[in-house]
Motif scaffolding. Sequence first.
Motif, short mmCIF file in Angstrom:
data_model
loop_
_atom_site.label_atom_id
_atom_site.label_comp_id
_atom_site.label_asym_id
_atom_site.label_seq_id
_atom_site.Cartn_x
_atom_site.Cartn_y
_atom_site.Cartn_z
N ARG A 50 0.83 -1.21 0.00
CA ARG A 50 0.00 0.00 0.00
C ARG A 50 0.86 1.26 0.00
NH1 ARG A 50 -3.37 -3.46 2.47
NH2 ARG A 50 -2.50 -3.29 4.55
N TYR A 51 2.00 1.22 0.67
CA TYR A 51 2.85 2.40 0.74
C TYR A 51 3.61 2.63 -0.56
CZ TYR A 51 5.83 6.04 2.54
OH TYR A 51 6.45 7.24 2.73
N ILE A 52 4.19 1.57 -1.13
CA ILE A 52 5.02 1.77 -2.32
C ILE A 52 4.23 1.79 -3.62
CG2 ILE A 52 7.10 0.85 -1.24
CD1 ILE A 52 6.68 -1.74 -2.81
N GLY A 53 2.99 1.34 -3.58
CA GLY A 53 2.15 1.35 -4.78
C GLY A 53 1.80 2.76 -5.21
N LYS A 54 1.47 2.92 -6.48
CA LYS A 54 1.09 4.23 -7.02
C LYS A 54 -0.20 4.69 -6.37
CE LYS A 54 0.78 6.83 -11.25
NZ LYS A 54 1.55 7.94 -10.75
N HIS A 55 -0.21 5.93 -5.94
CA HIS A 55 -1.39 6.50 -5.30
C HIS A 55 -2.18 7.29 -6.34
CE1 HIS A 55 1.13 6.37 -1.37
NE2 HIS A 55 0.74 5.18 -1.77
N LYS A 56 -3.46 7.00 -6.43
CA LYS A 56 -4.32 7.60 -7.45
C LYS A 56 -4.78 9.00 -7.06
CE LYS A 56 -6.25 3.16 -8.83
NZ LYS A 56 -7.48 2.39 -8.96
N ASP A 57 -5.16 9.77 -8.07
CA ASP A 57 -5.82 11.05 -7.84
C ASP A 57 -7.28 10.78 -7.53
OD1 ASP A 57 -3.45 12.22 -8.60
OD2 ASP A 57 -4.12 12.80 -10.59
N TYR A 58 -7.86 11.59 -6.67
CA TYR A 58 -9.28 11.46 -6.32
C TYR A 58 -10.01 12.74 -6.67
CZ TYR A 58 -7.94 7.31 -3.75
OH TYR A 58 -7.45 6.09 -3.41
N VAL A 59 -11.18 12.60 -7.24
CA VAL A 59 -12.02 13.75 -7.57
C VAL A 59 -13.16 13.78 -6.56
CG1 VAL A 59 -13.52 14.82 -9.28
CG2 VAL A 59 -11.44 13.61 -10.01
N GLU A 65 11.69 6.11 -5.23
CA GLU A 65 11.73 7.14 -4.17
C GLU A 65 10.84 6.74 -3.01
OE1 GLU A 65 10.94 11.15 -5.57
OE2 GLU A 65 11.87 10.64 -7.49
N ARG A 66 9.63 6.24 -3.31
CA ARG A 66 8.72 5.81 -2.25
C ARG A 66 9.33 4.66 -1.47
NH1 ARG A 66 4.95 6.59 -6.39
NH2 ARG A 66 4.78 4.36 -6.78
N ALA A 67 9.96 3.72 -2.17
CA ALA A 67 10.58 2.57 -1.51
C ALA A 67 11.71 3.02 -0.59
CB ALA A 67 11.08 1.57 -2.55
N LYS A 68 12.55 3.93 -1.05
CA LYS A 68 13.65 4.44 -0.22
C LYS A 68 13.12 5.18 1.00
CE LYS A 68 17.20 4.97 -3.77
NZ LYS A 68 17.97 5.94 -4.55
N GLN A 69 12.11 5.98 0.79
CA GLN A 69 11.52 6.75 1.88
C GLN A 69 10.92 5.81 2.93
OE1 GLN A 69 8.30 9.28 0.63
NE2 GLN A 69 8.31 10.44 2.53
N LEU A 70 10.31 4.73 2.47
CA LEU A 70 9.69 3.78 3.37
C LEU A 70 10.69 3.16 4.34
CD1 LEU A 70 7.25 2.00 4.22
CD2 LEU A 70 7.94 0.43 2.41
N LEU A 71 11.88 2.86 3.89
CA LEU A 71 12.88 2.18 4.72
C LEU A 71 13.18 2.91 6.02
CD1 LEU A 71 15.44 1.05 2.00
CD2 LEU A 71 13.80 -0.38 3.25
N ASN A 72 13.11 4.24 6.01
CA ASN A 72 13.48 5.01 7.19
C ASN A 72 12.30 5.42 8.06
OD1 ASN A 72 16.29 4.97 6.68
ND2 ASN A 72 15.95 6.41 5.03
N LEU A 73 11.09 5.00 7.70
CA LEU A 73 9.92 5.31 8.52
C LEU A 73 9.87 4.41 9.75
CD1 LEU A 73 7.01 5.70 5.93
CD2 LEU A 73 8.26 7.51 7.10
N ASN A 74 9.29 4.92 10.83
CA ASN A 74 9.02 4.09 11.98
C ASN A 74 7.96 3.06 11.58
OD1 ASN A 74 7.09 3.49 14.36
ND2 ASN A 74 9.01 4.08 15.32
N VAL A 75 8.12 1.84 12.02
CA VAL A 75 7.22 0.75 11.64
C VAL A 75 5.76 1.05 12.01
CG1 VAL A 75 7.58 -0.60 13.74
CG2 VAL A 75 6.95 -1.75 11.63
N MET A 76 5.54 1.79 13.08
CA MET A 76 4.17 2.08 13.52
C MET A 76 3.45 3.02 12.56
SD MET A 76 3.69 0.15 16.08
CE MET A 76 2.21 0.75 16.88
N THR A 77 4.20 3.70 11.69
CA THR A 77 3.60 4.60 10.71
C THR A 77 2.72 3.84 9.72
OG1 THR A 77 5.58 5.99 10.86
CG2 THR A 77 4.14 6.36 8.97
N ILE A 78 3.12 2.63 9.36
CA ILE A 78 2.37 1.87 8.35
C ILE A 78 1.64 0.66 8.92
CG2 ILE A 78 3.92 2.60 6.49
CD1 ILE A 78 5.03 -0.34 6.58
N ALA A 79 1.88 0.35 10.19
CA ALA A 79 1.34 -0.87 10.79
C ALA A 79 -0.14 -0.77 11.13
CB ALA A 79 2.11 -1.18 12.07
#
Length: 152
Positions: free
Chosen positions: A55-64, A83-97
């Motif tokens: 969910r984090y590294i997947g492409k995020h859609k535009d919403y109308v 870039e999303r994958a690299k950014q994810l590595l340094n996030l605290n695990v609770m951010t996405i859990a």
Amino acid sequence: MQAHEIMNSQVYKVKENDKVRSVIEKFLAHGISGLPIVNDRNEIVGYVSDGDIMRYIGKHKDYVIDWFYYLAVVKGDNQEFEERAKQLLNLNVMTIAKKKKIETAQWDDEVETIAATLGNKQIKKVPVVRNGVLVGIISRGNVIRHAFKSLL
């Protein structure tokens, strides 16, 4: 048969202050797809799965958003995949859990109850707790192996 009779006692887990990098390293090293997150008392405070990563590294859609007199476009993430994958590595695990309503099994739960939970909730594994503390984990494979071992 009860949970403690079929659970894996060796549980790969991460601490609540760990980075997502630790999660992915454990996924790769042990060929697993989910981990309980524990505090210093070994109590479960979250669960992170391969789905949370996707969910984090997947492409995020535009919403109308369209109201009667108002139209708005909420832009999805324009970052590149890497870039999303690299950014994810340094996030605290609770951010996405997942932090709320984490499915667990009690030490003395019957296997048929655990099988129903795994099937009905469509989850791959369930942490086992005893007196609020993580003591094991049960996967769908554990249930199937023990249920059918004597029948085949």
